[in-house]
Design a protein around this motif. Structure first.
Motif, PDB file in Angstrom:
ATOM      1  N   ALA A  66       8.109  -4.470  -0.632  1.00 42.56           N
ATOM      2  CA  ALA A  66       7.715  -4.264  -2.033  1.00 42.56           C
ATOM      3  C   ALA A  66       6.791  -5.374  -2.508  1.00 42.56           C
ATOM      4  CB  ALA A  66       8.969  -4.198  -2.907  1.00 42.56           C
ATOM      5  N   ASP A  67       7.010  -6.583  -2.013  1.00 43.38           N
ATOM      6  CA  ASP A  67       6.175  -7.719  -2.367  1.00 43.38           C
ATOM      7  C   ASP A  67       4.951  -7.748  -1.445  1.00 43.38           C
ATOM      8  OD1 ASP A  67       4.974 -10.159  -2.865  1.00 43.38           O
ATOM      9  OD2 ASP A  67       6.820 -11.335  -2.759  1.00 43.38           O
ATOM     10  N   PRO A  68       3.732  -7.541  -1.963  1.00 41.64           N
ATOM     11  CA  PRO A  68       2.537  -7.499  -1.120  1.00 41.64           C
ATOM     12  C   PRO A  68       2.242  -8.818  -0.411  1.00 41.64           C
ATOM     13  CG  PRO A  68       1.940  -7.550  -3.445  1.00 41.64           C
ATOM     14  CD  PRO A  68       3.413  -7.347  -3.396  1.00 41.64           C
ATOM     15  N   ASN A  69       2.882  -9.900  -0.842  1.00 42.89           N
ATOM     16  CA  ASN A  69       2.680 -11.201  -0.199  1.00 42.89           C
ATOM     17  C   ASN A  69       3.596 -11.414   1.007  1.00 42.89           C
ATOM     18  OD1 ASN A  69       0.710 -12.130  -2.145  1.00 42.89           O
ATOM     19  ND2 ASN A  69       2.411 -12.360  -3.588  1.00 42.89           N
ATOM     20  N   VAL A  70       4.523 -10.472   1.220  1.00 36.11           N
ATOM     21  CA  VAL A  70       5.457 -10.560   2.340  1.00 36.11           C
ATOM     22  C   VAL A  70       4.979  -9.621   3.449  1.00 36.11           C
ATOM     23  CG1 VAL A  70       7.837 -10.189   3.100  1.00 36.11           C
ATOM     24  CG2 VAL A  70       7.372 -11.123   0.820  1.00 36.11           C
TER      25      VAL A  70
END
Length: 223
Positions: free
Chosen positions: A135-139
């Motif tokens: 869900a987190d685009p940075n992960v």
């Protein structure tokens, strides 16, 4: 009142997704009719007349024989799904045998309709799967890997990209069960670089952030 209705709908939806799989059978069996003999299309296969069913409809021979691995990947999948064993129709399960030459690879792929559970019979395999987008685009997508030996079991969750690589110096083979009568398979490289017609070059260069010549080079083996 509205909140209760919303909660009820969410719970029903949750359970619907939780139990989503091949449809449950409504009779003892439904032996599949060959597609070219069917008169209508259904989600699965049309049932053969029960009076015409025989033991051979539930039988498939030959999984004791190694598959031919003399190809670019050095592996061979021998499927036993509803297309090879018509008695599997409506039963929500199928099987494969996979053979690997030394350093042979079953390349990254997905089964859109099935979870796969694999057991190693011979050889040493390096296997793994990648999670769906966080869900987190940075992960980043997480990779799970394991080295397997004879008797070891590993499961690949439904729809996730996975692979198996023979890291040994001898042939290897496995059996794997899949939770669908027709699990399907999407081999990533073939689908992306070998589709017919090809995916637009601008799409692939932007998606992979590389020069067009790199994409053409990757497409070449699949043309």
């Amino acid at each position: 009142m509205a909140v209760r209705i919303l909660i009820s709908v969410l719970i029903i939806s949750l359970f619907s997704f939780t139990y989503a799989s091949d449809p449950s059978p409504l009779q003892d069996f439904c032996v599949a009719v060959k597609d070219n003999e069917a008169k209508v299309f259904v989600n699965g296969k049309i049932c053969k007349n029960p009076n015409m069913v025989s033991a051979n409809d539930f039988f498939f021979p030959g999984l004791n024989k190694p598959g031919n691995t003399s190809n670019a990947q050095g592996s061979r999948v021998t499927p036993v799904n509803v297309n090879q064993l018509p008695g599997l129709n409506t039963l929500g399960i199928s099987l494969v045998r996979i053979d690997y030459a030394p350093y042979g690879l079953n390349p990254p792929h997905t089964h859109p309709r099935a979870t796969e559970v694999l057991v190693v019979v011979e050889g040493t395999l390096f296997v793994g799967f990648v999670t769906s987008n966080p869900a987190d685009p940075n992960v980043k997508n997480k990779l799970f890997t394991k080295t397997l030996y004879p008797g070891d079991v590993f499961v690949f969750p439904e729809g996730l990209i996975h692979f198996q690589f023979n890291v040994g110096k001898t042939d290897a083979f496995v059996f794997a069960g899949l939770s669908s009568q027709n699990p399907g398979v999407i081999t990533i490289a073939n689908a992306v670089f070998g589709s017919d017609p090809p995916i637009n070059l601008d799409v692939l260069t932007k998606a992979f952030q590389v020069d067009a010549n790199v994409i053409k080079y990757l497409q070449a083996p699949f043309i």
